[in-house]
Enzyme design. Structure first.
Site, PDB file in Angstrom:
ATOM      1  N   GLU A 229       0.799  -1.239   0.000  1.00 44.30           N
ATOM      2  CA  GLU A 229       0.000   0.000   0.000  1.00 44.30           C
ATOM      3  C   GLU A 229       0.828   1.283   0.000  1.00 44.30           C
ATOM      4  O   GLU A 229       0.624   2.169   0.831  1.00 44.30           O
ATOM      5  CB  GLU A 229      -0.950  -0.007   1.210  1.00 44.30           C
ATOM      6  CG  GLU A 229      -1.870  -1.207   1.229  1.00 44.30           C
ATOM      7  CD  GLU A 229      -2.856  -1.196   2.401  1.00 44.30           C
ATOM      8  OE1 GLU A 229      -2.767  -0.313   3.268  1.00 44.30           O
ATOM      9  OE2 GLU A 229      -3.736  -2.088   2.419  1.00 44.30           O
TER      10      GLU A 229
ATOM     11  N   ASN B 243       2.080  -5.254  -3.107  1.00 48.01           N
ATOM     12  CA  ASN B 243       0.672  -5.579  -2.822  1.00 48.01           C
ATOM     13  C   ASN B 243      -0.112  -4.295  -2.557  1.00 48.01           C
ATOM     14  O   ASN B 243       0.380  -3.390  -1.869  1.00 48.01           O
ATOM     15  CB  ASN B 243       0.652  -6.464  -1.560  1.00 48.01           C
ATOM     16  CG  ASN B 243      -0.686  -7.113  -1.270  1.00 48.01           C
ATOM     17  OD1 ASN B 243      -1.271  -7.761  -2.140  1.00 48.01           O
ATOM     18  ND2 ASN B 243      -1.179  -6.966  -0.040  1.00 48.01           N
TER      19      ASN B 243
ATOM     20  N   GLU C 138      -6.110 -10.900  -0.926  1.00 47.76           N
ATOM     21  CA  GLU C 138      -6.916 -10.649   0.286  1.00 47.76           C
ATOM     22  C   GLU C 138      -8.401 -10.623  -0.062  1.00 47.76           C
ATOM     23  O   GLU C 138      -9.165  -9.807   0.465  1.00 47.76           O
ATOM     24  CB  GLU C 138      -6.502  -9.310   0.934  1.00 47.76           C
ATOM     25  CG  GLU C 138      -5.037  -9.242   1.276  1.00 47.76           C
ATOM     26  CD  GLU C 138      -4.621  -7.956   1.985  1.00 47.76           C
ATOM     27  OE1 GLU C 138      -5.499  -7.205   2.460  1.00 47.76           O
ATOM     28  OE2 GLU C 138      -3.403  -7.704   2.056  1.00 47.76           O
TER      29      GLU C 138
HETATM   30  C1  XIL Z   1      -6.345  -6.239   8.451  1.00 39.77           C
HETATM   31  C2  XIL Z   1      -6.673  -7.388   9.374  1.00 39.77           C
HETATM   32  O1  XIL Z   1      -7.559  -8.247   8.720  1.00 39.77           O
HETATM   33  C3  XIL Z   1      -7.271  -6.874  10.672  1.00 39.77           C
HETATM   34  O2  XIL Z   1      -7.410  -7.940  11.591  1.00 39.77           O
HETATM   35  C4  XIL Z   1      -6.383  -5.796  11.268  1.00 39.77           C
HETATM   36  O3  XIL Z   1      -7.017  -5.247  12.392  1.00 39.77           O
HETATM   37  C5  XIL Z   1      -6.105  -4.705  10.264  1.00 39.77           C
HETATM   38  O4  XIL Z   1      -5.536  -5.283   9.101  1.00 39.77           O
HETATM   39  N1  XIL Z   1      -4.977  -4.595   3.829  1.00 39.77           N
HETATM   40  C6  XIL Z   1      -3.978  -5.428   4.302  1.00 39.77           C
HETATM   41  C7  XIL Z   1      -4.255  -6.296   5.464  1.00 39.77           C
HETATM   42  O5  XIL Z   1      -2.921  -5.521   3.673  1.00 39.77           O
HETATM   43  O6  XIL Z   1      -3.105  -6.500   6.249  1.00 39.77           O
HETATM   44  C8  XIL Z   1      -5.367  -5.763   6.327  1.00 39.77           C
HETATM   45  O7  XIL Z   1      -5.642  -6.731   7.338  1.00 39.77           O
HETATM   46  C9  XIL Z   1      -6.573  -5.452   5.482  1.00 39.77           C
HETATM   47  C10 XIL Z   1      -6.250  -4.403   4.452  1.00 39.77           C
END
Ligand code: XIL
Length: 352
Positions: free
Chosen positions: A173, A216, A281
């Protein structure tokens, strides 16, 4: 008379039946061979789990895993049965593994890696350099210190898991949402400048040369200003020989951010740069047929791009999803398969 009736209705003796069946099988095999039908084994029966169905397509199918749920039998059983890759949901993030400078704690992440490895699952590493879930001390460092802390973090974490991680999200990100195509403000960006991504990837390659190194991001799933910016970064890296092997598309979807119509085209244009693409994800808010169709479209898009090497959904069950109220996953809170599950399995060529 009673005797003779019972004999005439009795099944043929075992040896006669099995000979007759052998003859039938041989005859069928001969016919199939004559018709050029071969390799029945392995493809004759459709795979009945997500992981097995994806494997038949040369892909993995993974889930984000939280260490604290591994002791729940329904959670572990669903994970073990259906998935062949795991991503630690939070346990490998900077605040989890290096809360204090140069003091590393790998317990929770190790639990997930050991669980996965002992069951033959792959592991995705998530994530090394990210502005979020970053301990405060990192943001307090000056540039020279921050550079050495970033490289130390990458080295220590990757060395700990060397040989165990198939792909690492090296940088997560780094770009802004919206139309600017600009970098997001972060300690790394603000103090080290644009070069921090290149430096992170070069450090990562040296730390574990066998791991695939991914960039990512989210909201990069369709063709837009943000994904164009990532595309330009990857194109530049490939042109200059900066190590990068894959791009992760987070694919968090809801009604405000639906599966883009050009999802497949976007995956394809990145793949055409010479990198693998992975859906990292995936979760899609909704329910019923609409959700199932969206999931099916995502899976079909991946299967249509030969360099789309795998799909990870962001959790096992709706009840533990980071967006639980949107019921975005494939299993409900009782680990019952949802319509979305059946749609994914069927899109993968499997069948329940
Ligand atoms: C999220 C998790 O799912 C949560 O449990 C945590 O509180 C915050 O992060 N993008 C990402 C992930 O790359 O690491 C994030 O995961 C969701 C958004």
């Amino acid at each position: 008379m009673v005797m003779s009736t019972s004999i005439s209705h009795a099944p043929a003796p075992r040896h006669r039946r099995s000979r007759a069946r052998s003859a039938l099988v041989l005859g069928m095999a001969g016919l199939l061979a004559a018709a050029g039908v071969t390799a029945l084994s392995g493809t004759a029966e459709a795979a009945s789990t997500l992981g097995a169905a994806a494997a038949e397509k040369g892909r993995y199918f993974g889930a984000a895993v939280a260490a604290q749920h591994l002791g729940e039998s329904g959670y572990a059983a669903t994970l073990n049965t259906e998935f062949n890759s795991s991503t630690p949901e939070n346990e490998m993030k900077w605040d989890a593994v290096e809360r204090t400078r140069n003091s590393f704690t790998f317990g929770a992440a190790d639990q997930i890696v050991n669980h996965a490895q002992s069951r033959g699952m792959k592991v995705r590493g998530h994530t090394l350099v990210w502005h979020s879930q970053l301990p405060g001390w990192v943001g307090g460092l000056g540039a020279a210190d921050l550079r050495s802390a970033m490289n130390n973090h990458i080295n220590k974490v990757m060395q700990h898991y060397k040989g165990k991680i198939h792909s690492w999200d090296v940088v997560n990100e780094a770009f802004q949402d919206g139309n600017s195509g600009a970098r997001r403000s972060s300690p790394f960006q603000d103090k080290l400048g644009d070069g921090f991504i290149e430096e992170a990837f070069r450090t990562a390659r040296a730390a574990d040369p066998a791991a695939k190194l991914c960039y990512n991001d989210y909201n990069t799933d369709g063709i837009n200003a943000k994904s164009n910016a990532v595309y330009n970064l990857v194109r530049d890296f490939k042109a200059r020989g900066v190590p990068i092997d894959c791009v992760g598309f987070q694919s968090h979807f809801n009604s405000a951010s639906p599966v883009p119509g050009d999802y497949q085209a976007n995956l394809k244009r990145f793949a055409d740069l010479g990198v693998d693409v992975q859906i990292t994800e995936l979760d899609i808010e909704g329910s019923g047929t609409a959700q199932a169709n969206n999931y099916s479209n995502v899976v079909k898009a991946c299967l249509a791009v030969s360099r789309c090497t795998g799909i990870t959904v962001w959790g096992v069950t709706d009840k533990y999803s980071w967006r639980a109220s949107g019921t975005p996953l494939l299993f409900d809170g009782n680990y019952t398969k949802k319509p979305a599950y059946h749609a994914v399995l069927s899109a993968l060529g499997g069948s329940g």
